[in-house]
Design an enzyme around this catalytic site. Sequence first.
Site, mmCIF file in Angstrom:
data_model
loop_
_atom_site.group_PDB
_atom_site.id
_atom_site.type_symbol
_atom_site.label_atom_id
_atom_site.label_comp_id
_atom_site.label_asym_id
_atom_site.label_seq_id
_atom_site.Cartn_x
_atom_site.Cartn_y
_atom_site.Cartn_z
ATOM 1 C CB THR A 51 -0.920 0.010 1.229
ATOM 2 O OG1 THR A 51 -1.687 -1.194 1.240
ATOM 3 C CG2 THR A 51 -1.869 1.198 1.194
ATOM 4 C CE1 TYR A 114 -14.391 -1.569 -9.431
ATOM 5 C CE2 TYR A 114 -15.973 -3.369 -9.615
ATOM 6 C CZ TYR A 114 -15.627 -2.048 -9.842
ATOM 7 O OH TYR A 114 -16.506 -1.209 -10.459
ATOM 8 C CE1 TYR A 144 -1.621 -4.764 4.326
ATOM 9 C CE2 TYR A 144 -1.146 -4.659 1.981
ATOM 10 C CZ TYR A 144 -1.249 -4.035 3.201
ATOM 11 O OH TYR A 144 -0.978 -2.698 3.318
ATOM 12 C CE LYS A 174 2.224 -4.443 6.317
ATOM 13 N NZ LYS A 174 1.203 -3.396 6.417
#
Length: 307
Positions: A51, A114, A144, A174
């Site tokens: 990110t 999405y 993640y 994470k």
Amino acid sequence: MTSPKKPAFVGIWTAMLTPLDAAQQIDLDAFAAHAKRLLAAGCGGVTAFGTTGEGPSFSVAERMAAVEGLIARGVPAERLIVGTSCTAVPETVALTRHATALGVHGCLVLAPFYFKGVSDQGIIDSFRQILDQSMSPELAVYLYHIPQVTGVPLSHHVIRTLFNAYPQQILGIKDSQCDQAHSLALAGAFMKDLTVYVGFEPDLPALGRLGSTGAISGLANFVPRLVHRLVSEPDGPGAVRDLQRVKDVLAMLDGFSLMPALKAVMAERDANHAWLTVRAPLVAVTSSEHAELRRRLLALALDPLKD
């Protein structure tokens, strides 16, 4: 015979910012130089295209070329984690296969993000396709979780189902939800099987006490030593000071769009305004915002040998 499971990463693996040139193309020389400087500062490794690195803003071809470029410029593949997440499963597969074939430590993978409001089964199906189609003896994946960005959370059921199906390939989680209670609950549920890492630096000491061995950290782009101590020495002699210090760094960034602000800090640290460039839809800091960040940064008086 099943080969031994790869150990999960240890230490701070910086969530690298991605330097761009004036045409918004990846500056590979600057990217590699940044990675090598972080390794020299004691980082266990570096993470590309998460990110913080604006990963989803780059094409599959751009990300592949950049990872190859980092390795060609002397960044050891085994000290790289690559964010391979895309909205389309086949593209995530292509990036995961590519990174794994190059010998990177592992891949950081989001659920396809999405569509929102999808079921746990849909998320499980997506990850199963990614893992099955990327399968190799070297495949290593970190799940993640960053629902405030993706809108697609990873429930305990999803994580447990995937780990039970792929115990050799899934090394850790994470958790970037920035909610300590959530991170502690993940640690309680999974730490005996999987390493739980947090992305929110003030939570590093709490997770370090529970066995977390490191972090993928955005702040480590410019305060790697400080972030490292938070997880490696959560109760060390300077722990109270270090925790306050990292909170002060985050307060410096308060009120700004995070990735452009982080790049502005890098521009000040390196005296190089090329760092200010971001990919749309992010917008670079304005001149007045840059001046305010400069004022706050000077007030912090960061020590490059300690912070």
